[in-house]
Design an enzyme around this catalytic site. Sequence first.
Site, PDB file in Angstrom:
ATOM      1  N   SER A 253      23.946 -11.162  11.140  1.00  0.00           N
ATOM      2  CA  SER A 253      24.636 -11.730   9.986  1.00  0.00           C
ATOM      3  C   SER A 253      25.937 -12.407  10.432  1.00  0.00           C
ATOM      4  O   SER A 253      25.890 -13.372  11.181  1.00  0.00           O
ATOM      5  CB  SER A 253      24.877 -10.643   8.933  1.00  0.00           C
TER       6      SER A 253
ATOM      7  N   ASP B  43      14.940 -14.183   3.754  1.00  0.00           N
ATOM      8  CA  ASP B  43      16.318 -13.676   3.657  1.00  0.00           C
ATOM      9  C   ASP B  43      16.840 -13.849   2.234  1.00  0.00           C
ATOM     10  O   ASP B  43      16.775 -14.931   1.663  1.00  0.00           O
ATOM     11  CB  ASP B  43      17.219 -14.421   4.645  1.00  0.00           C
TER      12      ASP B  43
ATOM     13  N   HIS C 210      17.114  -9.848   4.642  1.00  0.00           N
ATOM     14  CA  HIS C 210      18.267  -9.906   5.540  1.00  0.00           C
ATOM     15  C   HIS C 210      18.248  -8.781   6.574  1.00  0.00           C
ATOM     16  O   HIS C 210      18.639  -8.967   7.715  1.00  0.00           O
ATOM     17  CB  HIS C 210      19.557  -9.848   4.718  1.00  0.00           C
TER      18      HIS C 210
END
Length: 800
Positions: A668, A741, A775
């Site tokens: 991330s 995601d 994610h």
Amino acid sequence: MKIKLTICLLAFLNFYDAQENINYQKPSAEILKLADYERPPSVLMNSKKDWVVFTYRPTYKTLEDLSQNEMKLGGLRINPVTNISSSMIYSNNLKIRKLHDKNEIQVKNLPSHSKIAYISFSPDEKKLAFTNTTAKGVELWVVDMETASAQKITADNLNANLGMPYLWNNDSQSFLIRTLPQNRAALINADEDLPTGPIVSTADGKVSQNRTYQDLLKNPQDEKNFETLTASEIYNVNLTGNLKKLKDQDMYAGLSLSPDGKYLLATIIKKPFSYIVPLSRFPSTTMVYDMNGNTVKTVNDVPLNEIMPKGFSSVRTGKREMAWRSDAPATLTYAEALDGGDQSKTAEYRDEIFIWEAPFTAAPKSFFKTKQRYKDVVWTNDHYAIVSEGWYDTRNTKSYLLDLNNGESKVFDDRNYQDVYSDPGHFNTTKNQYGKSVVDMKGGKAYLIGDGFTKDGQHPFIDEMDIKSLKKKRLYTSDLKNAKEGIVDILNPSRGEILTTQQSPSQYPNYFKKNIKSNKAEAVTNFANPFESIKDVYKEVITYKRNDGVTLTGTLYLPANYDRKAKKEKLPLLIWAYPREYKDKDTAGQSTQNDNDFTFPTYGSFVYWTAKGYAVLDNAAFPIVGEGKTEPNDTFIPQLVANAAAAIDAVDHLGYIDRKKVAVGGHSYGAFMTANLLTHSNLFACGIARSGAYNRTLTPFGFQSEQRNYWDVPEIYNTMSPFMHADKMKTPLLLIHGDADNNPGTFTLQTERYFQALKNLGAPVKMVLLPKEAHSYQAKENILHVLWEQDQFLEKCLKK
């Protein structure tokens, strides 16, 4: 047949041949042994801490789990067949036992092929409720704790699309449930339904600051499906399954019972819906009903909220944070902004807190005004309340002890909330006569439990605070040697009985009942270490300085058989990190790492690779500091590079590594960090970036902790974007991203476009897109393949 994995890659410094559609792979034996483990159960205890519930679940999901039906609407991801979140993590078994017993008892009569979620104790804590998801929907079950036997209460027609679909009534013999409407409309297949016109959106000229949300409504078909899937009816159901309708069909987004159980607070989603913000900002009406379903009062109306002032301390106007006061039979509390919700406006007081007693015939009463933004109010079992406020720009938090008898308030906590060394801890709680959690105050005393982070290490503590004087007396400081202790609860202050956890690098975290007067501890659980193969890995929290004097830390791991005295072999080093923003150097230099944390390898770190002869610096501190009027991101790149250089220098100074063989990785924002480090420094031989964002112009109204928009500071957005500097990136990079995601800002498109730029500009880069993953990655097939990809990449970049 094996499911194929689509992999895009470039001829990679002679490392790889161009290829497509390779099968799923598994990592080398050393890593697979660690990754393919049996997950120990999770522990749930009741408030009295006399019952222990063990919940079991598979270590990973499967691709089949991720391939279920899914609709993405208004910020939700739900299964339209089963009517529960498609990302729900289920347990598949329950065991229970009394705290003082030695052996767990298998719960009998559980549903076959159990998919257990939403577990909760009854108010009298003699029963345990949970939902079970079948192939058709969600059902409600109850476990009798004394007999350890489960029974089904409802059919599989509960609606959990908006969260927990049931509430215990105060009698512990019945529930309020949300069910699917009996006349539910059929869902629309947007691929088959012909549009009747274009999609049109308009702006009215008002300035707003909306971030880049995912899974939003996109068209009229989505709107109709959203309404269908969120609509439910409310019933009362007893333990024998007898149903009584309480409320007809509506979009009930939130339900809560007053502490005395006489009123139901219900928030109902309204139209018009929005295509630019998620359902939390749709219009809503909040109602109070009696337990016969009659309307008592409409207590709040919130319009569509597409326009928000800039800044993290800005809020919407109107009543917000509405909830039942836990120390009163039926009183609502809420806050309203006094500055129009706009942090840029000057105001003596930012928020006003109100209390409103049922049956709401009298006007709400002003309770307290905050000079910063209201955070919360916590009630006690005495005549006190604790009100907290905060302000993002200064990172300040203040907490007031408010005497409800005379209205006097005293500040007992005033600090930078990132200052973990001065954190006073949290108040110990108890259940009151309504079964609600309140701060435990007896005889003018309250008790604080703190994590105990200090410059000399971590020492969890218990303080006794005198309510009148606010003076504290330290009752206990943890001083375990070669182990870490966490304080879970104070069981009996007068007898000195507490509940703790203990762990060490090789001891899996377990629960203990301890007497702080005798210092004797009795084990409550005895979970084995599932990672025996790395139990002898060397682990140490190292401290070092950045070039501007900021103190940094990281947890260093060395292979179990490495000779730290001779240091003849220079190891390749892997650094895993995540940047964090601070407003001053002192708090940026504080550490929350502990040598005695259990060594728990996950796909989210590099710790696995200690088993293959690598040195690993995990959770390396990467603070980004902006003091005074300067924002952290004003000097993001130089601080990022300085953090990395300091980390490498520190481990190199210890004599363990070959500094020409260093890799960096992150997930991330850590992926964003990795791409920037490879672009703007020559410190690394390669990098691994997972599920990141690389073009900040695609998140133009803020990202991470950046409050300013692109048009405020275009040079900062451009400078921080690796995509804008793709022509400078010549270091091998492995890009990994879930192809579904759902995190705001980290669209899969970010990785796809960055890869295309790097590939066409001649950079050595490989991209791996993981089917069905959001994610965070969950499917076993994908996780093992990620580990294989990383292993192959690191071996070729750093060893061959």
